[in-house]
Design an enzyme around this catalytic site. Sequence first.
Site: not given
Ligand code: PAF
Length: 282
Positions: A30-31, A33-34, A37, A61, A147
């Site tokens: 979901m961006g 990033l660190h 990721h 979600q 993760g």
């Molecule tokens: O873990 C996440 O960043 C999110 O839940 C995912 C798996 C990208 C789904 O939106």
Amino acid sequence: MQIIREINALRRAVAELRIDGGRIAFVPTMGALHAGHMALVREAKRQAAHVIASIFVNPTQFGANEDLGSYPRREAEDAAMLESEGCAILWAPDAATMYPAGHATSITVSGVSDGLDGAARPGHFAGVATVVAKLFNQVQPDVALFGEKDYQQLAVIRRLVADLDLPVRIVGVPTQRDPDGLALSSRNAYLSPEERIAARALPRALVEAAQAMRDGGSVEEALARAREDLTAAGFATVDYVELRDAETLQPLAELTRAGRLLAAAKIGRTRLIDNIEVLPLP
Ligand code: PAF
């Protein structure tokens, strides 16, 4: 690295990547990033010739009172990080591309979705399962990496893939931590300096509870002590601290087999989750 926002363009780019016969690894995100990721991307490179990452802040979600509006969005910086790690494609659809008017399908994974975050965040895992299934159908990777910090999410995705016969191998990557033990998370960016210091109590409480259980102490007492320690450290609410079977996520009353100790607690306005493995003494 190509940044792609339309499904037809993605399909063409994936077909081109596949011409050399190399496998494709996928890192959905979901961006914001660190280093956590980036560990996924580096493992993806070990698993396959080509890496595709996605950034999509998935509205389905998030609960009504959660942080969808304030979730950190910094695509330019994220893209630079992915490119420097050798990602071939960044798939970055908008909400109308993912959920066009009339979208009406939702996937519910029962069992592993129940309890823990499934109880604290109703509908969350249906949102995750649905978007992950869509992302897999769009990207069609050979392998996908997630993760272990989101341990219940990983279990839900493994169940989803097995139940729907999705042709993708799921790889879980160990949680990346700051030197003081705090698990890396995009939501750590919300913490004030004081909250950031107090947040160390979360991994510490898990490690101490795990040690108490391995020393033969009662599971119930170790969990109660961890909850008290979190409250004493300044966590406003403790959603759960629980010992579960590492595979099925069913509750474990005693450390008789491989367990997973999972916790979620809120400090200030930030909800943090963490988990560690707990193995019985041989
Ligand atoms: O873990 C996440 O960043 C999110 O839940 C995912 C798996 C990208 C789904 O939106």
